[in-house]
Design a protein around this motif. Sequence first.
Motif, PDB file in Angstrom:
ATOM      1  N   HIS A  79      14.884   6.067  -4.451  1.00 39.86           N
ATOM      2  CA  HIS A  79      15.955   6.861  -5.033  1.00 39.86           C
ATOM      3  C   HIS A  79      15.443   8.103  -5.749  1.00 39.86           C
ATOM      4  O   HIS A  79      16.142   9.118  -5.815  1.00 39.86           O
ATOM      5  N   THR A 117      13.703   3.270  -9.360  1.00 42.14           N
ATOM      6  CA  THR A 117      12.808   4.346  -8.938  1.00 42.14           C
ATOM      7  C   THR A 117      11.328   3.971  -8.964  1.00 42.14           C
ATOM      8  O   THR A 117      10.503   4.718  -8.435  1.00 42.14           O
ATOM      9  N   VAL A 174      20.163  -1.913  -2.698  1.00 45.08           N
ATOM     10  CA  VAL A 174      18.901  -1.442  -3.275  1.00 45.08           C
ATOM     11  C   VAL A 174      17.868  -2.559  -3.177  1.00 45.08           C
ATOM     12  O   VAL A 174      18.180  -3.703  -2.824  1.00 45.08           O
TER      13      VAL A 174
END
Length: 852
Positions: A100, A243, A291
């Motif tokens: 991301h 992240t 995710v």
Amino acid sequence: MSRPNTVSSPGRLLSILNPKETWTKRLPVLLLLIVIYLAGVWVRTESFHSRGHRHEDPFWVESAQHFRNVRMVAEGGTIPRVDIDLEYPEGLKTRTHTIHGEYAIGLLARVVPLEKISWFCRSHALFGIYLDKLLQPFWPVSTPDLGSFVRYTVRWFACLQVFWLYLITHEITGRRAAALGAALLYAFSFGSIARTLGDTFYHEHVALPLLGGHLWFFYRSLKRQSLWNPVLCALFLLGSLLTWKVIEFYFLVLVLYFFWMTLGPGLDRNSFRTLWIMTLTVALAGLFLDVHLKYNHFILSKGMLGAYSVLITYGLTRWKSERWRWSVVGMVLILAFLRSRLPSDSELYGHVWQTFFYRFRYLQKPLDPSLLPFDVRHYWVPPYVSPNLFAFLNEVFWPIALAVPGVFAFAVYLLLPGPWRNGTWTPERRQKAFLFLGFWAFLAFYLMFYKIKTFLILFTLPWAGILLVKGTGQSLRLGTALALAVCFGILGVLLMGYADLFIGLAVVSVLGGIGLVMVKYRRAVPQIAALGLLVLFAVISQGYQTVAWNRSVLARGMVAIGISPSQEKDTGAVVPGYLIHETLDWIKYHSEQRAVFMCEFVLAPSILEYTRRPITQHCFFESAMRLKYEEFCYALFKTEEEFYEFCRKYQSTYFIYNAHMLLRDDPNMSFRYIADQMDWNRDWVIYQFHFHPESLRHFELVHQNPFMRIYRVLQPEQLPRPGKNQNEPDYSPMFDESLFRRMIGQAGQEGRRSPEFLYPLVKAYELYYQAENYLLSDQPAVYERGLAYLAEAVQGCPWATPLSNRLGQVFLSIGRSDLARKAFLNTLTWKPDDPEARLGIQRTGSVAGQNE
């Protein structure tokens, strides 16, 4: 006295910088923070250049993988769900990884008009100075391409911590001066700058600023009743988890804090509310968002199990009594047992936990690879190794020295019986407890893996702010004296060892004066001034070190007294960089568009990004990729037939061989160590790739440079073209078996002494590349430097006969026939049949005759 718990609205969350009644008083603080932020970006850019990097350089290893994702998004595309080209032929499921941050930077690059901004800056001036000159340290005005934009983005994002550290330290101390001191220390901290120059592009560069926001809202949520603080704390935590996977280890430390509070003074309502909101937010994301948290079953991770245990225990203590708080231990064990009955997550982090275990067991990496499992042999390498004393003093000495007084005082407080009585801890004390735990946890992580130093700095610099506020009080006086003694002693010894005694005496005098003030004067003003001077000295020292790097006075002082940089990275320099560029160019212009390349994973991502050719291996090892890499390493030391079957299994078109695969044997990423093949066997296919390409039946040599070879993987019905493998493109001493045996000497010593053949050639060709650049100059002084570099290369590695031939040609061109003859004779000593050297000898005679 703690501040009153008031309910605040979202608009007042930034009240430290923007209270309605004090804008005029707080505006200078904001301006100072902006100046510190820009100074942080500037020093990173300067340090980037001082270390020899260029903005137009390509990215390598995992940085190239991340940059490729950014490029695909910036060009208007997206990151594919299954990236076939990254892990051919099965493909990598990208949503199982943290992509991301790359996606966000790619979207940003898509909308920022780099070329137009660059043109505007080149054509407009301010106060008679063109904007491109003014903005060069802060914006890619001279190189308005995507690579430069990403490098500057790394610096911009990293320096956002200036604002977060100000807010965190202000929240803990309540003092603007202390918060500004912490922000200034971060901007110039060697440890943070070393990871954020822009020479690399890692997930941490996006995740850590998000973690800084999470920490500020977390500290606020412990003290304030507003619901917005724990909600934003949870959202920033989720953003950092999305992240960078390493944030999961921070999450373990966070849960450990709540575990400690449960067993110690007990959870208060603010802490409980913060924990359940964070846990619920992350759990919902792990259940419903597309995710990596979902695919990697993060809701069943060790950290989440600990969070569930603390929450359940809190409910039991409220329902029953405080004596039930010890049930948290049993709760963790029960949940861990239930988790063990489910599929294991060893595919994700098994290599990490194994490395932790063996690091504690052996401390130093054993020279015998059989003592370690495969994953540890591979993973226990830089940057996942301990820092040596040189790195410690360079990177984190000042932050830790300034943190020692506060940490020392809080440790003394914890040894008293009073703090452990339930309900006696104020919110301020809970804040310091988390800061205390984070400091020790990440100091331990840093001493094991120096890559973790950025976490350590986040939990160290607020203690420096505490020192500025309370360093004059009785509770910190002893710790402050200890910190000053450490600074005085270490810097004195280091700088006295350096030849410039004046600098050493000046520094020691400054620190001695500060110490004298702290001991002699009991009033606060002189002591605060002395501490402020100490922090200022730390800032200047760190900033100077980052720009001067290994040329700094401190670095040279350490070397002078025997404290040297780590040699581990030197063993990783196994091929001159310019030859990697040459290999990439050959692949780009001479291989088929969809040719698949099998090679070591450190090179593969650059092939994919800069030649657009599919690769079979990559750097994301928290996946099944580790199994393929293990299979690759072992296959190198099998027969040609077995390695050929391996290449066919993954549909490889080419295999790239690098000389270090056979010759290197050190514990830091050498293939012989990783595959536990420290002996020497001529039957290895890797031996044939290196010395006998003519004996291969399934591989055809299509390109060679002094260190690397590219082989085509033939189809089962194909045979090498007649003479193709028998005639090397250009002679390279690296692949000359007779020369190798002459260098090694006694038979049976090949495996042990092969690095002695490799590394002198690496250094010689590096010097040769620098020399060629200098020899292009019209300036006599620069030309002479190039000639000196070339002579040094030949002197250090006399068997590098192409270089001694080149040296002879250069001497001939300037009329130095005597030195040219000496260079050509050196070639004939090692390679008697060299035609270029024989012709050179003849030319030296004719040149000498002409001179007479």
